[in-house]
Design a protein around this motif. Sequence first.
Motif, PDB file in Angstrom:
ATOM      1  N   LEU A  88      -4.501  -7.873   4.342  1.00 16.16           N
ATOM      2  CA  LEU A  88      -3.173  -7.839   3.724  1.00 16.16           C
ATOM      3  C   LEU A  88      -2.493  -9.189   3.822  1.00 16.16           C
ATOM      4  N   ILE A 114      -7.641  -4.151   7.954  1.00 17.54           N
ATOM      5  CA  ILE A 114      -6.766  -4.015   6.790  1.00 17.54           C
ATOM      6  C   ILE A 114      -5.600  -4.992   6.906  1.00 17.54           C
ATOM      7  N   ARG A 165      -1.156  -9.566  -5.660  1.00 15.74           N
ATOM      8  CA  ARG A 165      -1.230  -8.119  -5.413  1.00 15.74           C
ATOM      9  C   ARG A 165      -1.298  -7.366  -6.735  1.00 15.74           C
ATOM     10  N   GLU A 183     -16.737   6.070  -2.244  1.00 20.46           N
ATOM     11  CA  GLU A 183     -15.323   5.672  -2.229  1.00 20.46           C
ATOM     12  C   GLU A 183     -15.079   4.635  -1.135  1.00 20.46           C
ATOM     13  N   MET A 201     -13.629   0.729  -1.397  1.00 27.12           N
ATOM     14  CA  MET A 201     -12.532   0.229  -0.590  1.00 27.12           C
ATOM     15  C   MET A 201     -12.971  -1.006   0.200  1.00 27.12           C
ATOM     16  N   LYS A 233      -2.523   1.055   0.956  1.00 28.58           N
ATOM     17  CA  LYS A 233      -2.225   0.173   2.094  1.00 28.58           C
ATOM     18  C   LYS A 233      -2.738  -1.233   1.834  1.00 28.58           C
ATOM     19  N   ILE A 234      -3.888  -1.334   1.192  1.00 24.58           N
ATOM     20  CA  ILE A 234      -4.472  -2.654   0.918  1.00 24.58           C
ATOM     21  C   ILE A 234      -3.651  -3.380  -0.138  1.00 24.58           C
ATOM     22  N   LEU A 235      -3.301  -2.672  -1.195  1.00 26.38           N
ATOM     23  CA  LEU A 235      -2.695  -3.337  -2.343  1.00 26.38           C
ATOM     24  C   LEU A 235      -1.170  -3.421  -2.260  1.00 26.38           C
ATOM     25  N   PHE A 236      -0.545  -2.358  -1.788  1.00 27.66           N
ATOM     26  CA  PHE A 236       0.919  -2.336  -1.747  1.00 27.66           C
ATOM     27  C   PHE A 236       1.407  -1.727  -0.447  1.00 27.66           C
ATOM     28  N   PRO A 237       1.281  -2.437   0.645  1.00 24.09           N
ATOM     29  CA  PRO A 237       1.675  -1.877   1.934  1.00 24.09           C
ATOM     30  C   PRO A 237       3.153  -1.544   2.010  1.00 24.09           C
ATOM     31  N   GLU A 238       4.019  -2.335   1.294  1.00 14.93           N
ATOM     32  CA  GLU A 238       5.457  -2.107   1.391  1.00 14.93           C
ATOM     33  C   GLU A 238       5.834  -0.754   0.814  1.00 14.93           C
ATOM     34  N   LYS A 268      -5.629   4.725   1.442  1.00 12.02           N
ATOM     35  CA  LYS A 268      -6.138   3.473   2.015  1.00 12.02           C
ATOM     36  C   LYS A 268      -5.978   2.321   1.032  1.00 12.02           C
ATOM     37  N   MET A 269      -6.237   2.572  -0.245  1.00 12.86           N
ATOM     38  CA  MET A 269      -6.087   1.519  -1.252  1.00 12.86           C
ATOM     39  C   MET A 269      -4.626   1.132  -1.398  1.00 12.86           C
ATOM     40  N   ARG A 327      -7.463  10.531   0.612  1.00 11.29           N
ATOM     41  CA  ARG A 327      -7.777   9.583   1.696  1.00 11.29           C
ATOM     42  C   ARG A 327      -8.022   8.171   1.140  1.00 11.29           C
ATOM     43  N   HIS A 328      -8.822   8.104   0.084  1.00  6.56           N
ATOM     44  CA  HIS A 328      -9.139   6.811  -0.516  1.00  6.56           C
ATOM     45  C   HIS A 328      -7.906   6.199  -1.138  1.00  6.56           C
ATOM     46  N   LEU A 350      -3.189 -11.670   0.969  1.00  7.74           N
ATOM     47  CA  LEU A 350      -2.668 -11.396  -0.374  1.00  7.74           C
ATOM     48  C   LEU A 350      -1.183 -11.701  -0.336  1.00  7.74           C
TER      49      LEU A 350
END
Lengths: 233, 181
Positions: free
Chosen positions: B6, B2, B15, B44, B48, A39-44, A36-37, A32-33, B9
């Motif tokens: 996004l 979110i 990124r 966790e 996030m 999605k935050i860092l590399f959504p593509e 989500k991360m 799950r974490h 960034l």
Amino acid sequence: MNEFELSEIFDAAYEREFDVFDDAPEHKFSFRHRRKMQKILFPEAEQIPSGNRFVKRKISLKRSTLVVALLIFLALIAGAVSVFRIAGFSGTVNDGIIHLFTTNDATAPSVIEKRYDLTKLPEDFKFLERAGDEGEEWLHRVYINRSDNTRLTFNQKTKAMFAAHYPDTENRKFEEVDINGNKGYLWRDGNDIYGHTMKTLVWDNGEYIFELHGEISKNMLLNLARSAKYWGE
Amino acid sequence: MISVALAVLETEKQRSELAEFYEKNKSRLYMIAFSKLNNRQSAEDAVMEAFLRIADKPERFFRLSGKAQAAFANVVVRNVAVDMYRKSRKSETVELSEEILYDNAENPPEEQLLLQFKRETLRELIADLPPLQRDVLYMKAVRKMEISEIAQTLSISENVVRQRLFQARKTLQKELEREGV
């Protein structure tokens, strides 16, 4: 004093406060974490159209293990990494960092089943904070002497989780010591910004790996280590 | 939330840098959060949430380097975790009355107070300050953040930021008086 010095003082205070967490074992984050991360860092990376369905990339464990093994092999060939073994532990020295590992014993507990405590704290040291518990893979306690701000850190880890990283100071020597019939290793980490000499003691009691970091004398550190007892005894 | 984070960034470089920082520091940040929350999932989530806050105002983070970045992230995670803990306990923050709340216009900036100390004295003072007060003082005086920015980054209200700054200033002024400055 100028603003640069001011910044240095704060950074040093934070480094000192948070350095107890620097050798935290790698935590296995939940799916799950990680999602989500991602999605935050590399959504593509998630949005790869394939018949209007999201395709998840999975890197097989086998492939990643092979890649890591190959990289270590290449680094060894290049002479960038030196490997050493001291009974019960093995390690590598790479780029000024010592990485210490233990051979995982299949019979050793996979979680902390017995909590060990230090039963003879040096005078003036008081409990400050803790993390982890029975049922976890790591138990971490910090003690502090308020009169001079020195700290002691006591970690109890499962063998599977133990992997430690220490800066390799010049002329570091591992001194073999005995902790209640178990082999341990003691070394000096060098001085912190307050001039205190940090020492680290690591030992294996057959079930768990223990680490003790402190700015106290070698004899006090050894006595403290030998006072560690399972609180159910 | 979110998608808003996004959007800021924008560059691949940002990124990649943030992703690299996350990979290198995630376990340590998790342990900092866990030491406050004692719960895996909450810890966790705190990690996030901290990264969401960093990503929301990335220029602050990317202006720093090395240890300063790590210190900044440590502070954010710690405050997010404490805030989550307090919310889970439904504890109420008793706010100071408006008359004695910190007033930017009437008091000299914190850095001006801090620079009056001798290095050794200040080192001890900073080490002894309650962590949450130290955090807001650090962000205000060293990182030069506005109160609204600090509030947003640490996930607290602007009044709470002002309260903590007020208390930190009291400590500093008391020490200055003691030294006869």
